[in-house]
Design an enzyme around this catalytic site. Structure first.
Site, PDB file in Angstrom:
ATOM      1  CG  HIS A  82       3.164  -8.898   3.240  1.00  0.00           C
ATOM      2  ND1 HIS A  82       1.327  -8.350   3.330  1.00  0.00           N
ATOM      3  CD2 HIS A  82       3.190 -10.014   4.187  1.00  0.00           C
ATOM      4  CE1 HIS A  82       0.593  -9.516   4.019  1.00  0.00           C
ATOM      5  NE2 HIS A  82       1.073 -10.196   3.876  1.00  0.00           N
ATOM      6  CE  LYS A 127       0.183   5.607   2.315  1.00  0.00           C
ATOM      7  NZ  LYS A 127       0.057   4.330   1.479  1.00  0.00           N
ATOM      8  NE  ARG A 128       5.490   0.642   6.928  1.00  0.00           N
ATOM      9  CZ  ARG A 128       6.685  -0.268   6.674  1.00  0.00           C
ATOM     10  NH1 ARG A 128       8.271  -0.048   6.888  1.00  0.00           N
ATOM     11  NH2 ARG A 128       6.583  -0.684   5.931  1.00  0.00           N
ATOM     12  CE  LYS A 149       4.499   2.285   3.629  1.00  0.00           C
ATOM     13  NZ  LYS A 149       4.109   1.427   2.976  1.00  0.00           N
ATOM     14  CB  THR A 164      -4.860  -2.291   3.196  1.00  0.00           C
ATOM     15  OG1 THR A 164      -3.918  -1.564   4.033  1.00  0.00           O
ATOM     16  CG2 THR A 164      -4.356  -3.884   2.562  1.00  0.00           C
ATOM     17  CE  LYS A 166      -7.481  -0.035   5.968  1.00  0.00           C
ATOM     18  NZ  LYS A 166      -6.072   0.403   6.962  1.00  0.00           N
TER      19      LYS A 166
END
Length: 1472
Positions: free
Chosen positions: A421, A666-667, A672, A778, A782
């Site tokens: 991942h 998100k985390r 990110k 992911t 969505k």
């Protein structure tokens, strides 16, 4: 429950057909219809998984439905649980109590299906997939469960009766705190898809009591408190007290007297199973998520210490065991934290593998063959957390099951697979070698064995000729980092080490310098001066878990194309494959966004898209439709209003639902780049403050910028980012100058339930990680699925999403992955020059605009050139100017709401690839064609003045339009003009010719197709000959009133022509031409034409292609020349499964069993596995023989190779068992087929007719109609004999009307069937009218027989004879027709006519003709001359004498029969 003949085991199916055990005559019972029965697929790590549906056991029919599904019954069941399964006081029925009672009611329904799924998997022993993950981020289960059961409306109504709404009750459910981010959400999506797609699978995880943490947002930023999701229990889980496994830590390894290693001593705990049901959508399949909770037996409580007041000491063992499952990802800064994390990972692996092994042994019975473990078990490791599965499985096999190392290692490698991942170094787990050796001593020994074997493989692969390269490979690929190499390997580098020995010694040892002054021997020497240099610290010894996962697994998959390529290039390329992530469309659009789902269903015309997301692509053709835009924006607005309410409730801020909803959830992590987002907002805010109100309104689109996500408790920099976001929001949201023009919201405690509200309301979503650092993601999928436009970098799945939705519908910015390393190097060298706007923003932050908090540590990470926490490693400054410019493009697009809505629609349409169903299937889908075909008449109108390229294009579009029409009659008026198109075109090409040849054949004009071939310039014809070619009429093999379709489809063989610009004189045949012509030869059975085409391709040199050679073999087979087919087959250098199957099919058509089976055997020896078509062909041969024994053997082979659930094979099996008079087995096979597919229905109907079960066939047909199964000509062809057997004129009239209305009566076979029905009903006028309506070339043997038999049966002998004479003129009479007419004349006492008819036979008459005549001595003389040794002739003649009282003559015949040694079979006659 008994085992079926095919090895499958039945489970109860409420609506399937079964045969009673006493029903030898195959009476069919139709059970009450219920929900569709569930089915199971076999998961295999190597071949593509195949469906393994249950086969209903003969004589068994149980109902899987636990209770009726109406609202009243559901309400009663809820009340029952509220009273008799109480968790609350009885005084009130509050929402929380209503939730538990409702969940328990749903669980009742799930348990029935759950148990049946488990029982079936146990009994048929299919291969099972086990998905091991440290996280399963399930979210709330209630709405998902009742949605998958299709009971949402019923439960809503039931709760309404009880005084609650479904929404209120569902909101009482806490999110299951079993995960944190995308890893856990992906795992949950996969379980949903596995259940929905009917795969036998289970998930394994840990039952965290307090989850990760519950996030609170205060003035100091993020604070963490424990989750409380289990405080009042979990209604979905079932504790399995009988399933508990011991797990050991610490201790030591000793060698027993038998040489086996034993791990003894240490700390022992128990892992207890808690099961959660995972229901599939629109299926009864319900799989398990098994969660482990840890404890110790009661005797571990030290009562002596407890009673002595040492309470902590007394409970130490209990506390040590239970804390393993307290927290997800406990902090690992301390040694205790590291130990706890490693304990968690080992507990998951050990308990799960013990459970898997126990299940394998139980299913194997008393004959456990460990080599078969990989054939029955597939273990998938989700990231590196379950990596200890590899040494643990080896340990179990070696130490507990007494296998040797080589066998245990081979089995392990074939059983385990790994999903990678990330490529982030900090996320590629490494564990301290010393810590692991202390905690898991036996596993370290096994890992050392694996590492040593790997070293040998690396040396074997790369050789020893280049020691430097070999050393680098060993350093990069070894499992054990910074550990000494084995002695044998060290010797390889000995010479190199010697050359550097002095240098190495100087770096490691102390350097001693001694200076002495030469004095007289009497002088005392000076002291030695020692200069010490500190040795370099030894690097820590580590165990690389990612390397171990790759080495120990048979396959490794990345989760997005870009990620897979990065990993593939850096590690082992051969093991890697890509499986782009996906999300379940059930939870992430259908259930969470019902308004938009309803719009999609309305415009697509079906809700099948929930299971077949490729249908979402159909939205593209409506992307500009104004009505769709109105409905789309209304659905989005409704969702935005819900989110505005959530924000008010959670944060106290009011937001305008008419503003753009811009979301990044998100985390929280530096890569990110939430920091880039908030700095962009700060820049936007600063510019707003510098403008007047009017300027702000004109320049900026109103936005609500939302953040959500958790920063890991010990990740300080991430928590600083959260603090910064909340400070910026507090300032902006209270600024009266800005108002609703800009809001910044941090949604606290982001989880699945919050996501289910935010994502449907989103309009812009930010996925802005540094390129090359996000494996997939992911949440981007969505958002896109819900019609949200993305802004992002080319990172992770963004790359593929942009490809699918279109470049114009994705806002792209930033550096790309190949540039990143160079940019970091440039930064380290001090060459980076920051953009002035970036510097301006940092200065603004430091000015105190957002409070007194010191942001130097946060902003400092963006400054400097290198060093820990410095140098802007994630390139925020580099991408900042590109980012803010991209945001300006976003504002511009949003102002044009028509354009934005179209982008939103196209995002949903393009998201179909990103379904977790697709990931599970691992299939690639290509986008559907965009736009609509032009109106048919307008298309044809343009054909006449077209040039060659234009004509070719229009022909293709014309064909597409024709396929979309309910009937092709609209083309008939234009067909003549279309035919002339190739001759009137300028610059005709081979493509034009191929289209016309293919179109001619596809419309039943095989003669025309061949004529066109020979009139092509390459075929030897001339243009003038082509111009004079006539189409239509009898010469072309069709009637003028027949429907015609033009098609330019070149899909046969996959061939297309590239010759688009050549002139007519240069036209030559290509492979596409051949693919169009050979089917014409086959349909005409014209072997000579086929041979001519064969010679033509050899002359043109285009016969070397495998597809062309396959077509050649197929042509010879269908023309009946097996010798030439075999000659062509034997001459092929390359053969594929199509080649072998074609030959096998030829032998089966000619009933040559031995050769067909021999070829099948040779095929497998050549390494070619028979496919579904091969098997269906062999089964058809068995049905034709019939050979039940061979058919069962082939059925068993199909099950073992997982092809028994292919539609063709299932249909062939149904037909086989029916024709072998084993109709019960036919029904068993049929019961497991898809009840929506037409072909199996046709086969079972035909089977009913074959077994003389006409009434049952009609009952089946009625069921078929109720199911909404599409009828085709084959269905009617199978069914009509049933109505003929019933001879019911009323039913015949109804069927006739339906056939006329549905257009089926245009089919000759259907007309013949109706003639037979009317003939047997006595309605000879209707029968003859239909017969007269058949054109001459469709009046075949069957239709003539039907009409003649009708007249004969109903006493119209004269008409029957007349029709027979007319048929005789058509030269289609067979011997049995003469038999019928002779019989008819005989019964009419017209013996002389009968005898004359026999004498006029065009062929030698058989005994059946003479027996039909029954002419006494005259007939007997002829009979005995034909067949002197046929006992039945003597019996017949004896019966004739007995019928007229000539018993002496009958006795004489009997003596004559005995005298020549003939013996009469019992029951032939009471006389002879």
């Amino acid at each position: 429950m008994a085992t079926s003949s095919t090895g499958g085991t039945a489970i109860a199916c409420s609506r399937l057909i079964h045969v009673t055990s006493r029903c030898r005559s195959s009476k069919v019972l139709l059970l009450k219809r219920g929900k569709p029965s569930f089915c199971i697929r076999c998961v295999s790590s190597e071949p593509k998984p195949r469906l393994l549906d249950p086969i209903t056991e003969a004589g068994v029919g149980s109902n899987l439905e636990a209770s009726p599904a109406d609202a009243a019954s559901i309400a009663s069941n809820i009340k029952y649980h509220a009273e008799f399964t109480p968790l609350f006081s009885p005084e009130t029925f509050a929402p929380s109590k209503a939730f538990f009672a409702t969940a328990q009611s749903v669980r009742d329904a799930l348990i029935v299906n759950w148990n049946a799924t488990y029982d079936h998997c146990e009994k048929v022993n299919v291969k099972q997939a086990y998905y091991l993950s440290m996280e399963f981020l399930q979210g709330r289960a209630l709405l998902n469960a009742i949605g998958n059961l299709e009971l949402t409306g019923e439960y809503a109504e039931a709760l309404q009766k009880l005084g609650h709404t479904l929404e209120t009750v569902a909101s009482q459910e806490p999110d299951a705190a079993l995960g944190n981010g995308g890893l856990g959400r992906l795992a949950s999506c996969f379980l949903d898809s596995l259940a929905t797609l009917n795969y036998p699978a289970s998930g394994y995880g840990l039952r965290y009591k307090y989850g990760l943490f519950k996030q609170l947002i205060t003035k100091d930023g993020q604070e963490e408190v424990a989750e409380n999701w289990l405080e009042i229990g979990n209604p979905w889980e079932i504790v399995r007290n009988d399933i508990a496994y011991p797990v050991k830590f610490f201790g030591k390894v000793v060698t027993g007297s038998d040489g086996n290693k034993n791990w003894i001593g240490g700390e022992d705990i128990l892992a207890v199973a808690y099961d959660v049901p995972i229901p599939g959508y629109k299926t009864k399949t319900t799989i398990s998520l098994r969660l482990w909770s840890t404890k110790v037996p009661s005797d571990q409580l030290d009562l002596c210490a407890f009673n002595a007041g040492e309470h902590t000491k007394a409970c130490q063992a209990k506390a040590n065991a239970e804390k393993i499952c307290y927290i997800l990802y406990p902090g690992d800064e301390s040694e205790e934290g590291k130990i706890l994390r490693l304990k968690q990972q080992y507990t998951l692996c050990s308990a799960s593998l013990q459970d898997i092994i126990a299940r394998f042994e139980r299913r194997s019975g008393g004959n456990v063959r460990w080599e078969e473990l990989p054939d029955k078990v597939a273990v998938q490791m989700n990231d590196t957390h379950p990596t200890l599965c590899i040494p643990e499985l080896v340990r179990i096999l070696m130490d507990l099951k007494s296998l040797n190392w080589e066998t245990a290692w081979r089995i392990t490698q074939r059983t385990v697979a790994y999903t990678n991942h990330t490529v982030l170094p900090e996320a590629l787990e490494k564990w301290s070698y010393d810590l692991m050796q202390s905690l898991l001593p036996r596993h370290v020994e096994i890992i050392e064995m694996i590492d040593e074997q790997l070293i040998g493989e690396i040396i074997s692969e790369y050789g020893t000729s280049t020691p430097d390269i070999l050393k680098k490979k060993l350093e990069a690929m070894r499992i054990l980092e910074n550990l000494d190499l084995p002695a044998s390997v060290v010797e390889l580098f000995a010479k190199e080490n010697v050359s550097h020995m002095d240098e190495t010694v100087e770096e490691v040892e102390s350097i001693v310098e001694v200076k002495t002054t030469e004095k007289d021997d009497k002088e005392t020497p000076k002291k030695k001066k020692v200069v010490n240099k500190e040795p370099a610290p030894l690097p820590p010894k580590m165990v690389r878990m990612a390397n171990l996962s790759v080495v120990g697994g048979h396959a490794v998959n990345g989760v997005a194309e870009i990620h897979s390529e990065i990993v593939k290039g850096e590690v082992w390329p051969k093991k890697f494959q890509n499986k782009t992530n996906g999300v379940t469309p059930r939870r992430w659009i259908h259930f969470c966004n019902p308004d938009l789902s309803a719009v999609i269903t309305k415009w697509i015309g079906t809700d099948d898209w929930v299971l077949k997301t490729e249908k979402l692509a159909e939205l593209r053709k409506f992307a500009d439709n104004k009505d769709l835009h109105i409905e789309w924006t209304a659905a989005k607005k409704s969702n935005k209003i819900k989110v505005a309410s959530l924000i008010k409730q959670r944060t106290g801020y009011s937001v305008n639902p008419d503003a753009m909803f811009d979301i990044q959830v998100k985390r929280i992590h530096e890569y990110k780049r939430q920091l880039l987002n908030i700095l962009g907002i700060v820049y936007r805010y600063k510019k707003m403050k510098e403008m007047t109100a009017a300027e702000r309104e004109a320049k900026f689109v109103p936005r609500v910028c939302m953040f959500g996500g958790k920063a890991f408790a010990t990740y300080v920099q991430a928590k600083r980012i959260v603090k910064f976001i909340t400070d910026v929001g507090a300032t902006i949201n209270h600024d009266p100058d800005i108002g609703d023009l800009l809001k910044v919201i941090f949604v606290p405690d982001y989880n699945v339930s919050v996501a289910e509200l935010l994502i449907p309301a989103s309009e812009l979503s930010q996925h802005i990680s540094t390129a090359g650092m996000e494996a997939s993601g992911t949440s981007n999928m969505k958002f896109a699925m819900n019609g949200c436009v993305l802004i992002g970098t080319l990172d992770g799945a963004n790359v593929e999403i942009r490809q699918e939705v279109g470049d114009d519908n994705f806002f792209l910015f930033g550096a790309q992955a190949p540039e990143i390393a160079g940019l970091r190097k440039e930064r380290a060298e001090g060459k980076f020059v920051p953009d002035p706007r970036f510097e301006e923003v940092k200065k603004f932050v430091r000015s105190g605009a957002f409070g007194a908090y010191n942001y130097d540590e946060l902003l400092g990470s963006l400054e400097g050139n290198e060093g820990f926490g410095r140098g802007d490693y994630f390139l925020v400054g580099k991408d900042f100017p590109s980012y803010i410019e991209c945001q300006e493009r976003v504002d511009e697009a949003y102002r044009d709401q028509k354009r934005w809505t179209k982008m939103s629609i196209l995002n949903t349409a393009g998201s179909y690839k990103f379904s977790s169903d697709r990931t599970i299937h691992d299939r690639n889908t290509s986008p559907l064609m965009n736009g609509q075909s032009p109106p048919l008449s307008r298309t044809l109108k343009h054909l006449f003045s077209a040039t060659a390229p234009q004509g070719e294009s229009l022909l293709h579009r014309c064909a597409t339009a024709a396929k979309s029409l309910p009937t092709t009659k609209k083309l008939h008026a234009h067909i003549t003009a279309a035919k002339s198109l190739p001759y009137s075109m300028e610059g005709r090409t081979v493509v034009s010719w191929n289209m016309m040849i293919s179109g001619s054949f596809r419309n039943g004009r095989a003669n025309e197709a061949l004529a066109l071939l020979w009139r092509m310039p390459s075929g030897g014809g001339s243009s003038s000959e082509m111009q004079n070619l006539e189409f239509g009429g009898e010469s072309a093999g069709t009637d003028t009133d027949e429907d015609v379709v033009i098609t330019g489809n070149q899909e046969e063989g996959g061939a297309t022509s590239s010759q688009h610009t050549q002139n007519t004189d240069d036209v030559d045949v290509d492979s596409a031409t051949i693919f169009s012509v050979w089917p014409a030869c086959s349909s005409l059975k014209d072997l000579e034409q086929g041979r001519k085409v064969h010679r033509l391709i050899m002359d043109r040199g285009i016969g070397r292609r495998l597809a062309v050679q396959n077509a050649l073999v197929d042509m010879y087979v269908k023309c009946g020349s097996m010798e030439e087919a075999r000659h062509a087959f034997d001459g092929m250098v390359e053969k594929d499964v199509v080649t072998w199957t074609t030959m096998i099919n030829g032998y089966t058509l000619h009933a040559d069993v031995d050769l067909a089976l021999e070829l099948c055997r040779l095929m497998q020896c050549e390494g070619v596995t028979p496919n579904e078509v091969t098997l269906a062909s062999l089964l058809a041969m068995c049905a034709a023989l019939p050979d039940l024994k061979l058919g069962k053997f082939l059925h068993g082979w199909a099950i073992r190779h997982h092809v028994d659930c292919d539609e063709n094979v299932e249909t062939a099996l149904i037909d086989l068992y029916a024709k072998c008079n084993s109709f019960g087995l036919s029904l068993r096979v049929f019961s497991r087929t898809s009840q929506r597919i037409t072909v199996p229905w046709s086969a079972i109907l035909s089977g009913c007719i074959h077994n003389k079960l006409g009434g049952e066939a009609i009952s089946l047909f009625n069921w078929m109609m109720q199911e909404g199964v599409k009828l085709d000509a084959a269905t009617w062809k199978s069914l009509l004999p049933a109505y003929a057997a019933e001879a019911d004129l009323r039913q015949a009239s109804n069927i006739h009307s339906y056939l006329v209305k549905s257009g089926f009566l245009g089919k000759p076979d259907i007309v013949t069937g109706m003639i037979d029905i009317y003939s047997k009903c006595g309605s000879l006028g209707h029968a003859h009218e239909l017969f007269d309506g058949l054109c001459l070339r469709y009046r075949d043997i069957v239709s003539w027989s039907a009409i003649i038999a009708g007249y004969g049966k109903h006493g119209r002998g004269e008409m029957a004879v007349s029709m027979f004479n007319e048929m005789n003129c058509q030269e289609c009479v067979r011997t049995y027709h003469y038999t019928c007419i002779v019989d008819l004349l005989g019964y009419a006492a017209r013996l002389e006519e009968a005898y004359q008819l026999i004498k006029a036979l065009p062929c030698e008459g058989s005994h059946s003709v003479w027996r039909a005549l029954q002419l006494g001595e005259i007939a007997s003389q002829r009979l005995f001359g034909l067949e002197a040794d046929n006992t039945r002739n003597y019996v017949l003649l004896g019966n004739i004498y007995s019928a007229v009282g000539r018993f002496d003559d009958a006795e004489r015949v009997r003596q004559m029969m005995y005298s020549i040694g003939l013996v009469k079979a019992p029951a032939n006659s009471s006389v002879i």
